[in-house]
Design a protein around this motif. Structure first.
Motif, mmCIF file in Angstrom:
data_model
loop_
_atom_site.group_PDB
_atom_site.id
_atom_site.type_symbol
_atom_site.label_atom_id
_atom_site.label_comp_id
_atom_site.label_asym_id
_atom_site.label_seq_id
_atom_site.Cartn_x
_atom_site.Cartn_y
_atom_site.Cartn_z
ATOM 1 N N LEU A 199 22.609 49.208 33.970
ATOM 2 C CA LEU A 199 23.058 50.557 33.637
ATOM 3 C C LEU A 199 24.347 50.480 32.828
ATOM 4 C CD1 LEU A 199 22.774 53.651 34.039
ATOM 5 C CD2 LEU A 199 24.164 53.382 36.110
ATOM 6 N N ARG A 200 24.362 51.137 31.663
ATOM 7 C CA ARG A 200 25.549 51.203 30.822
ATOM 8 C C ARG A 200 26.089 52.632 30.885
ATOM 9 N NH1 ARG A 200 24.620 47.981 26.021
ATOM 10 N NH2 ARG A 200 22.751 49.254 25.905
ATOM 11 N N VAL A 201 27.348 52.781 31.311
ATOM 12 C CA VAL A 201 27.958 54.095 31.498
ATOM 13 C C VAL A 201 29.279 54.142 30.732
ATOM 14 C CG1 VAL A 201 28.827 55.777 33.164
ATOM 15 C CG2 VAL A 201 26.917 54.297 33.785
ATOM 16 N N GLY A 202 29.532 55.281 30.083
ATOM 17 C CA GLY A 202 30.775 55.396 29.326
ATOM 18 C C GLY A 202 31.163 56.834 29.071
ATOM 19 N N ILE A 203 32.130 56.996 28.184
ATOM 20 C CA ILE A 203 32.669 58.316 27.858
ATOM 21 C C ILE A 203 32.736 58.472 26.342
ATOM 22 C CG2 ILE A 203 35.038 57.450 28.002
ATOM 23 C CD1 ILE A 203 35.873 60.224 28.957
ATOM 24 N N ASP A 204 32.405 59.674 25.883
ATOM 25 C CA ASP A 204 32.532 60.010 24.464
ATOM 26 C C ASP A 204 34.011 60.209 24.143
ATOM 27 O OD1 ASP A 204 32.467 60.993 21.913
ATOM 28 O OD2 ASP A 204 31.318 62.794 22.391
ATOM 29 N N LEU B 76 34.299 67.258 27.457
ATOM 30 C CA LEU B 76 34.146 65.954 28.093
ATOM 31 C C LEU B 76 32.660 65.631 28.129
ATOM 32 C CD1 LEU B 76 35.410 63.545 29.650
ATOM 33 C CD2 LEU B 76 34.985 64.847 31.751
ATOM 34 N N GLU B 77 32.312 64.390 27.767
ATOM 35 C CA GLU B 77 30.910 63.973 27.785
ATOM 36 C C GLU B 77 30.788 62.568 28.373
ATOM 37 O OE1 GLU B 77 27.963 64.802 24.488
ATOM 38 O OE2 GLU B 77 28.140 62.604 24.264
ATOM 39 N N ILE B 78 29.873 62.406 29.330
ATOM 40 C CA ILE B 78 29.547 61.117 29.921
ATOM 41 C C ILE B 78 28.237 60.635 29.287
ATOM 42 C CG2 ILE B 78 29.081 59.839 32.038
ATOM 43 C CD1 ILE B 78 31.900 60.989 31.855
ATOM 44 N N VAL B 79 28.226 59.387 28.820
ATOM 45 C CA VAL B 79 27.033 58.825 28.195
ATOM 46 C C VAL B 79 26.504 57.687 29.061
ATOM 47 C CG1 VAL B 79 27.874 59.439 25.899
ATOM 48 C CG2 VAL B 79 28.334 57.163 26.800
ATOM 49 N N GLY B 80 25.212 57.437 28.962
ATOM 50 C CA GLY B 80 24.626 56.356 29.738
ATOM 51 C C GLY B 80 23.256 55.971 29.235
ATOM 52 N N ASP B 81 22.868 54.733 29.529
ATOM 53 C CA ASP B 81 21.505 54.286 29.235
ATOM 54 C C ASP B 81 21.124 53.174 30.206
ATOM 55 O OD1 ASP B 81 21.918 51.509 27.972
ATOM 56 O OD2 ASP B 81 23.159 52.742 26.661
ATOM 57 N N TYR C 145 27.606 64.378 16.552
ATOM 58 C CA TYR C 145 28.009 62.979 16.505
ATOM 59 C C TYR C 145 28.758 62.644 17.783
ATOM 60 C CZ TYR C 145 32.753 64.613 15.573
ATOM 61 O OH TYR C 145 33.975 65.229 15.680
ATOM 62 N N ASN C 146 28.914 61.358 18.066
ATOM 63 C CA ASN C 146 29.815 60.934 19.129
ATOM 64 C C ASN C 146 30.299 59.513 18.882
ATOM 65 O OD1 ASN C 146 27.735 59.222 19.935
ATOM 66 N ND2 ASN C 146 27.611 59.995 22.016
ATOM 67 N N TYR C 147 31.441 59.180 19.478
ATOM 68 C CA TYR C 147 31.995 57.835 19.480
ATOM 69 C C TYR C 147 32.313 57.517 20.930
ATOM 70 C CZ TYR C 147 32.866 59.020 14.571
ATOM 71 O OH TYR C 147 32.730 59.420 13.274
ATOM 72 N N ALA C 148 31.705 56.473 21.464
ATOM 73 C CA ALA C 148 31.825 56.231 22.899
ATOM 74 C C ALA C 148 32.222 54.789 23.189
ATOM 75 C CB ALA C 148 30.506 56.559 23.604
ATOM 76 N N ILE C 149 32.865 54.616 24.325
ATOM 77 C CA ILE C 149 33.112 53.290 24.876
ATOM 78 C C ILE C 149 32.457 53.245 26.246
ATOM 79 C CG2 ILE C 149 35.361 53.926 25.868
ATOM 80 C CD1 ILE C 149 36.256 51.034 25.132
ATOM 81 N N SER C 150 31.743 52.171 26.517
ATOM 82 C CA SER C 150 30.958 52.117 27.741
ATOM 83 C C SER C 150 31.011 50.724 28.357
ATOM 84 C CB SER C 150 29.499 52.528 27.476
ATOM 85 O OG SER C 150 28.926 51.721 26.471
ATOM 86 N N TYR C 151 30.620 50.671 29.633
ATOM 87 C CA TYR C 151 30.619 49.413 30.386
ATOM 88 C C TYR C 151 29.225 49.157 30.927
ATOM 89 C CZ TYR C 151 31.792 45.856 33.857
ATOM 90 O OH TYR C 151 31.832 44.697 34.585
ATOM 91 N N LEU C 152 28.732 47.942 30.723
ATOM 92 C CA LEU C 152 27.412 47.554 31.216
ATOM 93 C C LEU C 152 27.537 46.999 32.626
ATOM 94 C CD1 LEU C 152 24.372 46.980 30.840
ATOM 95 C CD2 LEU C 152 25.033 44.761 29.856
ATOM 96 N N ILE C 153 26.786 47.604 33.558
ATOM 97 C CA ILE C 153 26.714 47.115 34.931
ATOM 98 C C ILE C 153 25.429 46.306 35.057
ATOM 99 C CG2 ILE C 153 26.693 47.765 37.362
ATOM 100 C CD1 ILE C 153 27.909 50.459 36.534
ATOM 101 N N PRO C 154 25.492 44.967 34.972
ATOM 102 C CA PRO C 154 24.267 44.161 35.039
ATOM 103 C C PRO C 154 23.625 44.268 36.425
ATOM 104 C CG PRO C 154 26.115 42.894 34.157
ATOM 105 C CD PRO C 154 26.688 44.140 34.757
ATOM 106 N N ILE C 155 22.301 44.474 36.443
ATOM 107 C CA ILE C 155 21.568 44.558 37.702
ATOM 108 C C ILE C 155 20.687 43.334 37.900
ATOM 109 C CG2 ILE C 155 19.868 45.913 39.001
ATOM 110 C CD1 ILE C 155 20.951 48.405 37.663
ATOM 111 N N PHE C 156 20.015 42.910 36.838
ATOM 112 C CA PHE C 156 19.222 41.681 36.912
ATOM 113 C C PHE C 156 19.118 41.095 35.515
ATOM 114 C CE2 PHE C 156 16.230 45.049 36.009
ATOM 115 C CZ PHE C 156 15.351 44.500 35.095
ATOM 116 N N LYS C 157 18.578 39.872 35.449
ATOM 117 C CA LYS C 157 18.395 39.199 34.171
ATOM 118 C C LYS C 157 16.941 38.785 34.018
ATOM 119 C CE LYS C 157 23.108 37.399 33.844
ATOM 120 N NZ LYS C 157 23.956 36.180 33.667
#
Length: 262
Positions: A51-56, A72-77, A235-247
């Motif tokens: 899960l990758r979660v970040g902020i615009d 305020l916008e929260i982005v994720g994938d 448009y958006n510009y975001a910074i996000s953090y990847l939370i690794p769950i499995f490989k």
């Protein structure tokens, strides 16, 4: 605005190229006097799924410099397969707009859900993304008409004698809108698990509910509504953090060049 969006995409593209160049693996060819051969070495490397979660970043920055805007916008994938991601955004906006004859404030929340498809084939060990995506957006909001003046080309009348539409002033609640978005975006891994991303969006308004007295001229998440058109841009510009769950392993083939017999 379009100039800044294009500049940002060029900047992110440069970052991808720089990151790739920093990870070039040089393979020395092996000389031989025997019959020409081709060696295929199969490697497996683990790709991260999570899960990758970040902020615009654009909305907080705009809130600092624009007194008439708060957002305020929260982005994720979430990565489902090698190139397929479930993606979405959740946000809230409040914006006051001054037009020639009226001033209004829009306030509400929105959610966008859809998917992204990575069109970029990374080099070994890289996880950058150039994505095409689709979103379905839903927004619920209120419109508050702060000031209103009736336009008249007849200058004979004194402004004090005109009806400025005070009966239209007030808040129109329980409004909503639905739309679809086509997304073009970039994601670049700056350092381990930290991604910088940017995207441009073409919106198409599917449906909306609006007050009888006042149209929806701004929709949270959709942005400005143009009279006579159902299209919009974002448009958006975001910074996000990847939370690794499995490989998961992915085979990677490296070929050594053929060596002809002397």
């Amino acid at each position: 605005m379009l100039k800044y969006i294009i500049s940002s995409f060029l900047f992110l593209s440069t970052l991808i190229g720089f990151a790739q160049n920093e990870n070039v693996i040089v393979v020395d060819s092996v000389s031989t006097d025997t019959i020409a051969t081709e060696k295929i070495e199969v490697k497996e490397y683990k790709q991260r799924y999570g899960l990758r979660v970040g902020i615009d970043l654009s909305k907080p920055i705009r809130s600092i410099f624009d007194d008439e805007y708060r957002g305020l916008e929260i982005v994720g994938d979430f990565r489902v397969s090698h190139n397929f991601y479930i993606a979405g955004e959740l946000g809230n906006e409040e914006k006051t707009t001054q037009e020639d004859n009226f001033n209004f404030t829009t306030s509400g929340s929105y959610i966008k859900l859809g998917f992204d498809w990575n069109t970029y084939e990374n080099w070994y060990g890289m996880e950058n993304i150039i994505n095409l995506g689709v979103r379905f957006g839903l927004s619920t909001f209120d419109q508050t008409l702060n000031e209103y003046q009736v336009y008249t080309p007849n200058q004979f009348w004194n402004y004090e004698d005109l009806n400025y539409g005070e009966d239209m002033l007030g808040t129109y609640s329980n409004l909503n809108a639905q739309w679809a978005e086509v997304v073009l975006g970039l994601k670049v891994e700056l350092i381990r698990n930290i991604f910088l991303s940017g995207s441009v969006r073409l919106n198409f308004l599917i449906n909306e509910t609006e007050a009888n007295q006042f149209p929806n001229l701004y929709i949270p998440g959709f942005n400005k509504v143009t009279d006579g058109s159902r299209f919009g841009v974002g448009y958006n510009y975001a910074i996000s953090y990847l939370i690794p769950i499995f490989k998961s392993n992915k085979p990677q083939k490296n070929k050594t060049p053929k060596v002809e017999e002397n």
